[in-house]
Design an enzyme around this catalytic site. Structure first.
Site, mmCIF file in Angstrom:
data_model
loop_
_atom_site.group_PDB
_atom_site.id
_atom_site.type_symbol
_atom_site.label_atom_id
_atom_site.label_comp_id
_atom_site.label_asym_id
_atom_site.label_seq_id
_atom_site.Cartn_x
_atom_site.Cartn_y
_atom_site.Cartn_z
ATOM 1 N N GLN B 125 1.134 -0.951 0.080
ATOM 2 C CA GLN B 125 0.205 0.380 -0.574
ATOM 3 C C GLN B 125 0.877 1.052 -0.182
ATOM 4 O O GLN B 125 1.680 0.940 0.690
ATOM 5 C CB GLN B 125 -0.979 0.173 1.270
ATOM 6 C CG GLN B 125 -1.694 1.259 1.236
ATOM 7 C CD GLN B 125 -2.611 1.132 2.469
ATOM 8 O OE1 GLN B 125 -2.045 0.648 3.577
ATOM 9 N NE2 GLN B 125 -3.719 1.462 2.660
ATOM 10 N N SER B 128 0.906 6.857 2.533
ATOM 11 C CA SER B 128 1.446 8.273 3.212
ATOM 12 C C SER B 128 2.386 8.436 2.621
ATOM 13 O O SER B 128 3.588 8.320 2.002
ATOM 14 C CB SER B 128 2.334 7.544 4.684
ATOM 15 O OG SER B 128 0.622 6.654 5.421
ATOM 16 N N SER B 160 4.105 -0.894 3.423
ATOM 17 C CA SER B 160 4.253 -2.241 4.038
ATOM 18 C C SER B 160 4.773 -3.044 3.694
ATOM 19 O O SER B 160 3.791 -2.845 1.449
ATOM 20 C CB SER B 160 3.513 -2.528 5.815
ATOM 21 O OG SER B 160 2.753 -1.112 6.564
ATOM 22 N N GLU B 245 -9.534 -1.674 5.589
ATOM 23 C CA GLU B 245 -8.568 -2.175 6.693
ATOM 24 C C GLU B 245 -8.329 -1.629 8.551
ATOM 25 O O GLU B 245 -7.733 -2.078 8.682
ATOM 26 C CB GLU B 245 -7.689 -0.773 6.032
ATOM 27 C CG GLU B 245 -5.478 -0.200 6.725
ATOM 28 C CD GLU B 245 -4.834 0.666 5.619
ATOM 29 O OE1 GLU B 245 -5.577 1.688 5.515
ATOM 30 O OE2 GLU B 245 -4.443 0.819 6.075
ATOM 31 N N ASN B 367 -5.144 6.065 16.536
ATOM 32 C CA ASN B 367 -6.508 5.293 16.892
ATOM 33 C C ASN B 367 -6.369 7.085 17.570
ATOM 34 O O ASN B 367 -8.110 7.803 17.785
ATOM 35 C CB ASN B 367 -5.679 5.343 18.290
ATOM 36 C CG ASN B 367 -5.306 3.253 18.427
ATOM 37 O OD1 ASN B 367 -5.294 2.974 16.447
ATOM 38 N ND2 ASN B 367 -4.888 2.238 18.744
ATOM 39 N N GLU B 368 -5.625 7.889 17.645
ATOM 40 C CA GLU B 368 -6.345 9.123 17.643
ATOM 41 C C GLU B 368 -7.048 9.789 17.044
ATOM 42 O O GLU B 368 -8.452 10.355 17.043
ATOM 43 C CB GLU B 368 -5.264 10.166 17.210
ATOM 44 C CG GLU B 368 -4.512 10.802 19.239
ATOM 45 C CD GLU B 368 -3.616 9.533 18.811
ATOM 46 O OE1 GLU B 368 -3.246 8.612 18.357
ATOM 47 O OE2 GLU B 368 -2.934 8.451 20.212
#
Lengths: 339, 387
Positions: B125, B128, B160, B245, B367-368
């Site tokens: 992927q 980013s 990744s 995802e 997670n934020e």
């Protein structure tokens, strides 16, 4: 596999929710806490008519059960609306007496359960000999029958009276030590086995109830932070507030399936039901308690007052964590979940 | 309401169990974040595919079995219970494939999916960028129109599997200009990692293994047939990928149930029974794994699947860490060993799992960000600046 409520069960929950929402339970909770049971008992009459007290009672004794999924639906609503009274304990007595009947001793079930179902008799239980049981009987002062199984000798007593009412951290929970005479109403291994089973069902009903308490706390707090403004904006726009409430939502979201997983296990009479119930009670208690702490913090000082209705749920989240199996008791029983 | 499988579903479970018992490698494979391990994991994908187990929920035409979501959950339970290897094709099968099934063309599915299912093509992927992490829509890499396709330029990072993978799916700014908001004018494009103009620089993760990479693109040609969805509509395509995802598809409940079972076994074998603090942590991980499993079954019954992937991502990423942290604590002084050691008791792979789990709260949207989404979309709190 269909791990979801059917339309009838969903409608049952909605109907109870509408009924309790219209019943002004906060004022009946406050009256109950003062020992004025009238308004709360009026709610109980309507619950009896809706069939709530027959859900754990077999048809042979006037009930519709055992229907653990419906128990979970109903008790989530009882928690959501902070309904006072020994509802969980009524489930415990229903299961206790039905079990004794299965073991060949139907006399108590025949005498009590039909009246429990139609609201004609109120019952409570103290099962200090069973896992998670307490020496106190909840709301003994408003009950017709207080069943006590203390363990040791496997005797079941009907209390002849009770000691002074002790306040709980949930003012609507009135605790008293039952007083028993010398003569048990039943004795033997069947009592111990029935009391253990009753305690499992009580833990299960308490898990559903405390889940409802947590949902109510989250809903009220979301409502509050959306309208309370500081620095010119609703405090719910601040990330520190959002993240705390998001964590509460996650906890409650994943406790729900455990409660219904326990219901399915109880319905099947599965040997692993005790571990499933323990998992549900531990997770629902933790999730609701986290909701209570977040609710108190995010309401600020107003949340810390007895006068504000939030207090009715805050105390219940704390009290139900201790009742019918502490988180540590429950966790110790969950290690067998996957074995 | 029940948790019973039909006789056909039970038979499916038995078939999967029997096949896995006969095929799962006896010794664990080397880490898939090494060149040697990557190759062995790719070979395992080929074996899985030969048994038609590599993508059971895909249509048969692309190499799957057309399984229902529930059957997929069952297969995953068996897969991880059997101690089978990590899936080197996970990001393709779990992320790109659902995106192609939702937004791709029939030609793309027929061309791309079978090679993905067999491990012939392993996907990475590429979303980013150095300046676009949580704020993905601020990405700067571009796709410039050219005859018959697009020219990709820019820099991607934290990709990744890209160190050893074959191809990547990425997001590029194709339509710039005044009046457009940041998430408008993006395009989802597929490209080969060995194409002309592509440079891959592996990055060592915390334990030094090249688990991810930077990708530099300099006018890399992508034909029109390798654009997914409508050019300029990449954000919508990407958000459907992000749903996969964060949801159950990337990290199935069976994976955590298997880990919880292994944790209980480790506790029984290694722990001081009087250490109730540690026991509570084991029990807590067991309870959470069971909750996730039941949540999956509820999703299979038409429950919350898809609508709440942010809730799921928060849950599994934190559960994964709790499982591995507890295991390392149970291992006592051996808990600091990074891998198997000849003079130590069996390490159980917990250390590498721990390093992997540490990334969970960061990747797939931190997670934020997930908590913001839960608060704003599920609880209805006011949208705010991310500050």
């Amino acid at each position: 596999m269909k791990f979801a409520l059917d339309d009838e069960q969903l409608e049952f929950g909605r109907t109870l929710g509408r009924m309790l929402g219209a019943a002004d339970t906060p004022s009946s909770v406050r009256a109950w806490a003062r020992g004025d049971h009238g308004p709360g008992l009026a709610v109980w009459e309507r619950l009896a008519r809706a069939g709530v007290f027959g859900l754990a009672v077999p048809e042979a004794f006037g009930g519709a059960g055992p229907l653990p999924v419906e128990v979970a639906v109903a008790f989530t609503e009882l928690g959501r609306y902070a309904v006072p009274g020994p509802a969980v304990e009524t489930v415990a007595v229903s299961v206790l007496l039905a079990r004794l009947a299965e073991a060949g001793r139907p006399v108590l079930a025949e005498a009590w359960l039909p009246r429990v179902c139609d609201g004609g008799a109120r019952v409570t239980a103290a099962l200090p000999g069973a896992p998670g049981g307490s020496p106190y009987a909840l709301d003994a002062d408003v009950c017709d029958g207080v069943f006590v199984a203390a363990g040791g000798p496997d005797d079941l007593f009907l209390a002849t009276g009770h000691g002074p009412v002790q306040p709980s951290l949930d003012p609507a929970r009135r605790l008293a030590l039952p007083r028993c005479g010398a003569e048990p109403v039943a004795a033997g291994r069947a009592v111990r086995e029935a009391a253990r089973h009753a305690a499992d069902w009580a833990a299960f009903a308490a898990a559903a109830q405390v889940l409802g308490v947590g949902l109510a706390l989250l809903e009220r707090t979301v409502g509050y932070v959306r309208q309370r403004k500081q620095f010119g904006v609703p405090v719910g726009a601040f990330q520190a507030v959002k993240h705390r409430l998001a964590d509460v939502r996650v906890g409650l979201e994943f406790a729900g399936p455990l409660v219904y997983g326990a219901a399915v296990a109880l319905a099947a009479g599965a040997p692993g039901a005790r571990a499933e119930v323990a998992a549900a009670k531990a997770a629902a208690s933790d999730a609701a308690y986290a909701a209570a702490r977040a609710a108190l913090q995010l309401h600020g000082a107003i949340g810390y007052t007895a006068e504000y209705d939030l207090s009715l749920w805050l105390g219940k989240a704390r009290a139900l964590r201790s009742a019918w199996g502490t988180p540590a008791d429950c966790r110790a029983r969950t290690l067998d979940l996957f074995s | 309401m029940d948790l019973d499988l039909t006789p056909e579903q039970e038979a499916f479970r038995s078939e999967a169990r029997a096949w896995l018992a006969g095929h799962v490698p006896r010794a664990p494979l080397p880490s898939l974040e090494t060149e040697e391990g990557f190759a062995e994991h790719r070979a395992w994908e080929r074996t899985l595919h030969a048994g038609r187990w590599s993508a059971v929920d895909w249509p048969a035409a692309y190499g799957g079995r057309g399984c229902s979501f529930l059957e997929w959950l069952v297969f995953e339970e068996e897969y991880w219970a059997a101690g089978a290897p990590a899936r080197v094709s996970q990001n393709g099968i779990g992320l790109l494939a659902p995106t192609l099934l939702g937004h791709g063309t029939e030609e793309q599915r027929a061309r791309i999916l079978p090679a993905m299912a067999s491990g012939e093509t392993v996907w990475a992927q590429a979303w980013s960028e150095p300046e676009a992490g949580s704020d993905l829509a601020s990405l700067r890499s571009v796709a410039v129109r050219t005859a018959g396709g697009w020219l990709l330029s820019g820099q991607k990072t934290w990709s990744s599997r890209a160190a050893f993978a074959d191809r990547a799916f990425g997001l590029f700014r194709s339509h710039a200009g005044a009046g457009r908001r940041p998430h408008e004018g993006l395009t989802c494009a597929l490209f080969a990692l060995d194409a002309e103009g592509v440079q891959v620089r592996p990055i060592g993760r915390l334990d030094g293994r090249p688990a991810f990479a930077e990708i530099f693109l300099d006018e890399v040609f992508v034909p029109d047939r390798d654009v997914v969805g409508t050019p300029g509509d990449g954000w919508r395509v990407a958000m459907s990928t992000a749903g996969s995802e964060r949801g159950l598809a990337l990290r199935s409940p069976g994976r955590y149930v298997a880990a919880a079972r292994r944790l209980v076994a480790l506790w029984r074998a290694a722990a001081d029974p009087g250490d109730t603090a540690l026991r509570d942590r084991v029990a807590d991980a067991v309870v959470r794994a069971r909750a996730y499993q039941l949540y999956g079954y509820a999703c299979a019954a038409g429950g919350p699947r898809g609508a709440e992937p942010s809730l799921t991502k928060l849950f599994w990423s934190e559960l994964d860490l709790a499982l591995h942290e507890t295991a390392l604590d149970l291992l006592g002084p051996y808990g600091e060993l990074a891998g198997p050691a000849g003079d130590a008791p069996a390490h159980g792979g917990w250390a590498e799992g721990y390093v992997f789990a540490l990334a969970g709260p960061v990747y797939a949207g931190t997670n934020e960000i997930q908590r913001d989404i839960v608060a704003e979309r599920l609880l209805g709190l006011p949208k705010g600046r991310r500050a």
